[in-house]
Structures are given as C-alpha cells and as structure tokens.
Design a protein around this motif. Structure first.
Motif, short mmCIF file in Angstrom:
data_model
loop_
_atom_site.label_atom_id
_atom_site.label_comp_id
_atom_site.label_asym_id
_atom_site.label_seq_id
_atom_site.Cartn_x
_atom_site.Cartn_y
_atom_site.Cartn_z
N PHE A 1 0.80 -1.23 0.00
CA PHE A 1 0.00 0.00 0.00
C PHE A 1 0.83 1.28 0.00
CE2 PHE A 1 -2.90 -3.22 1.75
CZ PHE A 1 -3.93 -3.09 0.84
N ALA B 1 -0.23 4.78 1.40
CA ALA B 1 -1.58 4.59 1.93
C ALA B 1 -1.56 3.83 3.25
CB ALA B 1 -2.45 3.87 0.90
N ASN C 1 -8.10 -4.66 6.22
CA ASN C 1 -7.82 -3.48 5.42
C ASN C 1 -9.14 -3.03 4.79
OD1 ASN C 1 -5.03 -2.94 5.67
ND2 ASN C 1 -4.55 -4.65 4.30
N THR D 1 -10.16 -1.60 2.27
CA THR D 1 -9.96 -1.18 0.88
C THR D 1 -11.31 -0.90 0.22
OG1 THR D 1 -10.12 -3.46 0.13
CG2 THR D 1 -7.92 -2.65 0.68
N GLU E 1 -12.57 -2.27 -2.40
CA GLU E 1 -13.29 -3.50 -2.74
C GLU E 1 -13.87 -4.16 -1.48
OE1 GLU E 1 -10.18 -2.39 -3.48
OE2 GLU E 1 -9.11 -3.99 -4.56
N PHE E 2 -13.13 -4.08 -0.35
CA PHE E 2 -13.65 -4.63 0.91
C PHE E 2 -14.92 -3.87 1.32
CE2 PHE E 2 -14.05 -4.26 5.49
CZ PHE E 2 -13.96 -5.57 5.94
N ARG F 1 -18.00 -4.84 -0.64
CA ARG F 1 -18.58 -6.09 -0.16
C ARG F 1 -19.35 -5.88 1.14
NH1 ARG F 1 -17.62 -11.72 -0.10
NH2 ARG F 1 -19.21 -12.57 1.28
N GLU G 1 -13.81 6.10 -5.84
CA GLU G 1 -12.96 6.78 -4.85
C GLU G 1 -12.27 8.01 -5.44
OE1 GLU G 1 -10.15 3.40 -4.18
OE2 GLU G 1 -8.62 4.88 -4.65
N ALA H 1 -14.10 0.51 -7.40
CA ALA H 1 -14.18 -0.93 -7.16
C ALA H 1 -15.63 -1.31 -6.95
CB ALA H 1 -13.34 -1.32 -5.95
#
Lengths: 140, 140, 140, 140, 140, 140
Positions: F21, F24, F81, F83, F85-86, F89, F128, F134
């Motif tokens: 990362f 980040a 993390n 993120t 994409e996380f 979900r 983002e 994502a």
C-alpha cells in the motif's frame, strides 16, 4: 447575467512544433468536446438567452469544417500550433462571425425592458480528456 | 481571456472544530479532485497559456505534500479547519509560489504582441463529492 | 465477484478504410479515455483484487506504446481499421500479456480461502467522446 | 474570491409558447440538476464560505416547491415560459430571499479580518441534459 | 465480447398511479439520457460491432416518437406506469424491431471467422438524474 | 433483466497495513460515491424493480453507520484493510440484510406473470476518485 450552454464534439489529427511539446510533436489526435456559453444581461421576450436549436446548429456548422480532418493540412492554420487554447479561440471567432451575421437571430432584437440588446459575451471551452481542458472568452 | 485547466487528486484524513460541522467534527476523510485553471490574456509564441506538462508536474508536487496524510497532524494547518474552501486557498498559494519561482517557465516571457506578460490569474477548485465543491480564485 | 477499475487516456491519429466510415476515412484523431476493469472472485490476503498502483503502471506502459502516434503508421495494425472496439481488444491483449507475465504480481498467489487463484476476467472500455464508447471483455 | 457549490435536482412538466420552441410547445418535461454557487471574499471564523448543510437544506426547500409539478399550473409562472434560464433566475430569487432572511446564518456575521461581511454573489446553474445547461448569476 | 454504446436523450411529461410513488403521482417530467449498448462476440469485416452512425440514427428515430410529449396521452402506454425501467424496456423493444428489420445493416452479415453472425445482446440504460438510473438488457 | 441504481456518498478516514500500500499505510481518507444496482427479471405490478425512495433510504441508513468516521476504530473492521473493494462487499452485505428483512418491501411480492419473485442480484460500486473505482456483485 444569464448564460446558456450547448455542447458538441469533433475529432481531429494534428502535430505541434516546438520542443516544449515533447511527444506531441509527432502526428497524433484528439476528441474535443466543445461547450459554447452565450451570455446576456436580460432574457428576450420568449424568455431565453438565445434559441438553443439555432445555437446548436451554428456550432455544428463551425465544427463540421474541422471534424474528421488533419489540421496540419488546413491552410487556415498554416504556421500555427493548433493547441487546445488556439482552437478555442478559433471556434470563438467563427461562432462570433455567425452570430454577427444574424444566424442566431438575436442581434436585431432588443431585450424586453433592458437597455442592452443582444448577447454580451461568449466562452468556448474544449475538453481534450478527463484531466485537461482549455477555453477562450471575450465580449461579443 | 484564455484558460487552461489540469486535474489531479489527493486523499486525506481530517476533523473539524465547531458545532456547525456536526458529525464532521469526528475524524473522517475525503478524496479531493483538484482542477487548477490558469488564465492569460494572450497566448505565448508556442500557442499555449502554459506548458500543460509543467503545470501538471507542479500540481502533483503540491498535492504530494498533502496526499495520504492526516491534515490534523500537519504543523502548517495547526489551529485551522482544513475545509474544502480553506484547502483550495492553500493549494492556490502553494501553486502561486511555484509559478512565481519560475517552475512553469512563463514569467520570464512576454506574450507575443501583448502588453501583459505571464499569467493573469488562477482558480483552484476542489470537488469533494458528486454534490459539493469549493474554489478559490485570485490574480497572480 | 469483485471488480477494480483504473483509468488513463491516450491521443492518436488514424484513418479508416471502408465506405461505411464516411468522413472518418480521412486522417483524423481521437482522445481515448481507457477504463480497465479487473475481476476476481475473492480478495487476496491484503484485501484487494489487485495492487491498483501496479495495475495503473501496467496500463500506462501499454498506452505509452500508442500515445501521441499516427496508428496508420504502426506495423502492428497494418491492414486493420483501428476502430474503438478494435483498440479495446488490442489493449486487452497487451494488458493480458503483462498480467500473465506477472507484472501485476497476482498470478502466483492463491486467493485466501478461495478455490480459484488470480484474476478471473478483464474488461477494457474506451470512451471516445461524451456520446460514444466501446469495450472488449473476456476471461483471463 | 471563495466559492462553495451544492447540488440537488427536481423533475417537472411544462410547455412553451412561441414558434421558436418547435416541438417544445407540446407538454413535455425535464430533470434539472441544480448547482448553487455562493461566493465570498473572505472565509468566516469557522473557515467556510457558508455552512454547506444549511445551504443544501435551503436549496431543498426551494426545489420542494417545484418538484414533481406541472409548471404550467403554477400561478407564480402564469404567462411566462418556464425556460431553463427563467427557472435559474427564479431559483436565484427564492434562494436570495432565504439568504437575506438569515436561513444560511451568515448575514449577521462579519468575516474575520475582512472589510466585507456576508456573501458577495450567487450563481444558479440548471443542467437539463448532457448537452445543454443555463445559469443566472448576480450580486447578493 | 465486444460492446459499442451510443448516447442520446429525450424530455417527457408523465404521472404515476400507485401510492408507492408519493408526489410522483402528480404530473411531472424528466430528461432521460439514453445509453444503448450493442454486443457481439466478433467484429465484422470492417472492424466494428455495428456502424455507429446507423445505430445513432435508429436511436434518434425511436426517441423522436417520445420526445417532447406527455406520455400519459400516448395510447401505447395506456394503463401503464411509464417508469424509468418500463421506458428502458420499451426503447429496447423498439430498437430491437429496427435491428431485426435490418436498419443497422448487420443481421445479414456473418462475422468474419466467427460462428455467430449479428448482434448477441443489447442493453438500454436511462439516466434520469445525477443520482438514479434504470436499465433493461436481453439477448437479441 | 431490469436494473435500478441509486447513488449516495460517505466520507471516512482509514489506513492500510501491508507494504503493497506504500503511502496509503499512513492515516488518510476518501470520499466514496456509492452506486447500488438492484436487478430483477420482471417488473412488479407498479412497473418498478423496487421503490427507489425505499432503496435510497436503506442505502442512507447503511452509509450513516460509516459516514464521518475513522474506520480504523470500528470494531467491525478490526484486523481488516478497509480497501475500496472490501467496503463494496461490506455495504453489499449490509444492504442485503435490509433487503431480506423486508425494508425494500419487495421480497413478499411475486412479480406479475413471472416465475421468480423478488430481486435477483445486487451490485455495489464505490468510486474513490475520477480515475479509480471498485465493486462487488452477487445474487441476492
């Protein structure tokens, strides 16, 4: 001040001269999405800045003379770098000529109850990507 | 008047002090998509307002000092609410410093056939979401 | 299914052969804003589909081979119309080659707790204006 | 000069009178995405142009009086063509009334260290499609 | 799979029946920005999914039958709520009819080196504001 | 297949663990513009996929639990993390829970003249920045 804006686009090839341009000195191209903003201090009797249909038609005619062309071969641009800001100015001038020739129909009219008739100014912006654009604006 | 605009973005954490900010008093964050507009009355001899590559590089340097940081811990912002409008002004000031230091290369040049050399003004806009943005503009 | 998308752009000149293309048979050009979507059924142990930094870097390398060029002069496209959909496929193939060569670093890893390791599929979309785009997608 | 902008939208039916409008003389409708820009020369002690929450709430109230309505039946617009530019002006006037009534809370405050208290000007832009918009701006 | 998308828009008035619609039961209106995506497994001999000019012309014809109208008065929609998703389906059906009638010229052609000739599927998306859209997709 | 999409946004602080990362790993933040797409094979008797008002309200509730927060301090994400994409979900799961609890009101209804009642699938996309997003999608 009132503003009306119409949008259209054109697609051209060109190349630039001058080291400052780096790889853009090679023959390449661009899609230019064009926004033409027309300004007027008071609305006309129909309640508009200008007839949007006429403004769009005039813009299409201006762009049709450029669309799907290699600008390096256009006599009008000989010896010039057809940068985004240069093209914004050139489209401004060609639109202004059509406006002054009465193609948008507004120059002969005086605004209802307003001292100043006709359009006050114009701004032409060319978006060349999602991260860069240029514009030219001036009184009409 | 000619304008050229370049876009970049940065992502930061911060919190605000003052009841007016409601839940934004908590530590939170934002993506700021930054548009820097540079204005000039005449194009330079290359036909540009400014070299877009240099303008983008200068903007990246300014944003790199902010990107991926918690603004509450930056000494430069101690005692300040780093609101969108405050950040627009701060990025304006940092870009202006780089412009005056010659990083965009335009200050030493006089515009071809124009009385005023160099850039006339700058506008920095920060988009914080699809429904809100702030900007700061001033002469250079 | 998870997706991550990165965006970049390139600017080229080209011309098309075939009456169906009308004025686009002349030398012209385009800005293509490219979106590369990468798909995976489970996130990797870091919680990502793929390292966005690496994906962006690979895309930049693919586009650098095209950017600021006249595609009519590229030996790789001899005898082909470099339409938006053709270019989407070509960029897909070049990105896939880099992915399979391990440039995105994900092929050697198996997804945490998932049967299928690595990326499942990719979609490459090219926006050529505010009113038209094309895409190509396939399994990886 | 600082600017803050908030965005909202409303959906209405209407028809126009006058041959210049062509098919728009029939009953039809539009989604208007509204951007209200508020300008101020100096930030207030909280570091903002205006409280974005309050500005958004005031805009919502103004739009709620128009949303999901047939503008041809609104007594306030009798005898008027509710063109995009006319509506921009009307929303400007209604927002200005709320600002002057203190709904945004800024009129009583003097800017920290600045000669001019309160908001300097406002611009209301209505996007009616991806290819056309209109705006009205004036001092407050 | 290849996709090509063309965009256009139309502006209509309508009202909905059913308590679930709340204030949208009143006569109101919308601008719908329409994206029509056409999909095909292989490109045709010209290197395209379909002639974009023909696809745009067919879409314009479909939208011209709706544009600047009050959908409550259209016999074809009697007894129906002309919601965004309903209109997406209706435009899909009308575009499909034109495609099957050969208006896009692709049905008679078999794809070069591909088993399946013609278009595989279509997706019609209608954006009604900056915060909501609906779509319908199906095989052709 | 029909789709309806609603949009909202939230603003959070967070940091990531893992060398991949880079910068980040520091405390930073993001604005996430969230698009929730809901899919259904047939429209319900009102002519909709789902009541857009209810879908928007459910999304607002899900985002309100995240908005203006430091995700590193949320017990629900401990050791993860967060993120893009996380988060896609996670928002999918929380929306799905509300849908299955009947908050969108559609699960008890069978589609008019269709074999399958209720929603078929959902896709949650988080933008983002102007260059990265994502998404997560799955059956419901």
């Amino acid at each position: 001040m009132f503003t009306v804006c119409v949008r259209d686009h054109f697609m051209v090839a060109h190349s630039f001269r001058g080291e400052v341009f780096g790889p853009a000195q090679r023959m390449h191209g661009a899609t230019y999405v064009v926004d033409v903003e027309l300004r007027r201090s008071e609305l006309d009797p129909d309640g508009v800045v200008v007839d949007i249909g006429r403004a769009s038609a005039a813009l299409r005619k201006v762009l049709a003379d450029l669309d799907y062309r290699n600008l390096d071969e256009e006599p009008a641009f000989a010896g010039k770098n057809t940068t985004t800001e240069f093209l914004a100015r050139m489209i401004f001038d060609r639109m202004a000529r059509r406006i002054h020739a009465g193609e948008l129909g507004s120059t002969a009219r005086s605004s209802a109850g307003a001292g100043a008739g006709g359009l006050a100014s114009m701004r032409v912006a060319l978006r060349e990507s999602h991260v860069a654009w240029a514009a030219y604006e001036a009184p009409l």
